[in-house]
Design an enzyme around this catalytic site. Sequence first.
Site, PDB file in Angstrom:
ATOM      1  N   HIS A  25      58.763  96.034  43.905  1.00 19.97           N
ATOM      2  CA  HIS A  25      58.398  96.988  42.846  1.00 19.97           C
ATOM      3  C   HIS A  25      57.120  96.562  42.120  1.00 19.97           C
ATOM      4  CE1 HIS A  25      61.864  99.694  43.158  1.00 19.97           C
ATOM      5  NE2 HIS A  25      62.532  98.612  43.506  1.00 19.97           N
ATOM      6  N   THR A  26      56.305  95.818  42.810  1.00 18.89           N
ATOM      7  CA  THR A  26      55.001  95.446  42.256  1.00 18.89           C
ATOM      8  C   THR A  26      53.884  96.317  42.831  1.00 18.89           C
ATOM      9  OG1 THR A  26      54.938  93.778  43.996  1.00 18.89           O
ATOM     10  CG2 THR A  26      55.524  93.017  41.789  1.00 18.89           C
ATOM     11  N   ASP A  27      54.127  96.934  44.003  1.00 23.93           N
ATOM     12  CA  ASP A  27      53.004  97.626  44.681  1.00 23.93           C
ATOM     13  C   ASP A  27      52.487  98.807  43.864  1.00 23.93           C
ATOM     14  OD1 ASP A  27      55.246  99.204  45.294  1.00 23.93           O
ATOM     15  OD2 ASP A  27      54.682  99.532  47.393  1.00 23.93           O
ATOM     16  N   GLY A 117      66.807  99.658  54.129  1.00 30.72           N
ATOM     17  CA  GLY A 117      65.774  99.074  53.269  1.00 30.72           C
ATOM     18  C   GLY A 117      64.750  98.296  54.074  1.00 30.72           C
ATOM     19  N   SER A 120      62.155 101.938  57.828  1.00 32.02           N
ATOM     20  CA  SER A 120      62.099 102.727  59.065  1.00 32.02           C
ATOM     21  C   SER A 120      61.192 103.943  58.873  1.00 32.02           C
ATOM     22  CB  SER A 120      63.501 103.175  59.477  1.00 32.02           C
ATOM     23  OG  SER A 120      64.095 103.924  58.443  1.00 32.02           O
ATOM     24  N   SER A 121      61.127 104.466  57.656  1.00 34.84           N
ATOM     25  CA  SER A 121      60.329 105.685  57.457  1.00 34.84           C
ATOM     26  C   SER A 121      58.833 105.401  57.570  1.00 34.84           C
ATOM     27  CB  SER A 121      60.660 106.351  56.122  1.00 34.84           C
ATOM     28  OG  SER A 121      60.577 105.428  55.082  1.00 34.84           O
ATOM     29  N   ASP A 165      55.029  99.356  52.296  1.00 35.62           N
ATOM     30  CA  ASP A 165      55.624  99.524  53.628  1.00 35.62           C
ATOM     31  C   ASP A 165      54.562  99.898  54.668  1.00 35.62           C
ATOM     32  OD1 ASP A 165      57.822  99.224  52.023  1.00 35.62           O
ATOM     33  OD2 ASP A 165      58.357 101.343  52.040  1.00 35.62           O
TER      34      ASP A 165
HETATM   35  C1  GLA Z   1      60.173 100.901  48.723  1.00 35.46           C
HETATM   36  C2  GLA Z   1      58.812 101.575  48.587  1.00 35.46           C
HETATM   37  C3  GLA Z   1      57.693 100.529  48.449  1.00 35.46           C
HETATM   38  C4  GLA Z   1      58.015  99.513  47.367  1.00 35.46           C
HETATM   39  C5  GLA Z   1      59.438  98.979  47.519  1.00 35.46           C
HETATM   40  C6  GLA Z   1      59.841  98.084  46.394  1.00 35.46           C
HETATM   41  O1  GLA Z   1      60.248 100.200  49.922  1.00 35.46           O
HETATM   42  O2  GLA Z   1      58.561 102.376  49.707  1.00 35.46           O
HETATM   43  O3  GLA Z   1      56.476 101.175  48.201  1.00 35.46           O
HETATM   44  O4  GLA Z   1      57.810 100.058  46.093  1.00 35.46           O
HETATM   45  O5  GLA Z   1      60.388 100.032  47.625  1.00 35.46           O
HETATM   46  O6  GLA Z   1      59.092  96.921  46.403  1.00 35.46           O
END
Ligand code: GLA
Length: 380
Positions: A25-27, A117, A120-121, A165
Amino acid sequence: MPDDDLDDATATWVAPGRVNIIGEHTDYNDGFVLPIALPMTVACRAQRRSDGWVGVRSRQRPGGQIDLALNSLDTARDYAPGWARYPIGVVAEFVRRGYPLGGVELRIDGRVPIGAGLSSSAALCCSVAIALRDLFDVRVSEHELIELTRAAENNYVGVPTGILDQSAALLCTAGNALFLDVRRFVRSEPDAYAQIPFDLGAHGLELLVIDTGHPHRLADGAYAQRHAHCAAAAGELGVRSLREIDSIGALDRLDDPVLRRRARHVVGENARVLDAVAVLRSGADPRRIGPMLTASHASLRDDFEVSTPVLDAAVSAALSAGAYGARLVGGGFGGSVIALVDYEAVGRVTAAVRELFARTGFPEPRTFAVVPSAGAHRIS
Ligand code: GLA
């Protein structure tokens, strides 16, 4: 793959899932992330079509074929089944940006567990994106491909994800973790990312993934709400993003305790990524990043509030059985946990997690070890 009707002009591209070693949750706060690509990939077999239509089939969705005219992709957002919005969204993003695509047939075969988590998307979107790039000779930078695939997910599926991702799928290399500075990347500054050698095997270690089987869902609003909390905290602090804040003390200015906790996670997590990168770069024993992983989990659980009882159970069972560190991976709200364990301890840690899950009445988890693998590429 049910592709017997495709001719020899067909080629195949693959893109991997990811686990993020640390930096969750830093991106979308312009911060730091440190993912590796997984050996599991989504494959996209693709071929041009002369009729100007886009066909999408997935081996995982037998019978669920989609055929659309290239100029009617936008309407598909409202009625295409969930899985098909990802590939269609990517095609539509190329078109929206003015790239000259023609009709195309896309055959998807996904081997990244869905809802675990493990991204895959993004793997699906990135396999389609590089297939389109190569099939239609589109001159598009990796930077734009990342933005484009993210936009496909944001606009066609409706989740306001960051670029973690997609960057992992497109930029990771075998044997390395990808240290990405999102602020530098979005500003197109030099040295926005670096490949950090991540050879756990040389230290007798394994990175274990524990897929809890509780599907994580980002589209139900909780992810978007966390995003909004961070934006609100940054706004109150008078900065563009929480990346600009590098001391927890500065967060005392936030009156709302929820916003303060959310921001504390982000500021602390960015610092933990830098600490982990420093350890790995120094060539020190990677066991030293274990406590950082566990601290990341505690912060995601207590301050960011994206963990669940089943994720917490997997982390605590792994730690009790001797893992050096463990944490939920990805967005949270279900999905997978990673644990850093001695090679000899893999059996013990796996058994401990299974035993606790059985005792608590959770479904049996799936566990597997992963190594840093290659990013997206053409395979035939
Ligand atoms: C999901 C989102 C990413 C990122 C993570 C948490 O995977 O697709 O962009 O925010 O959650 O780090």
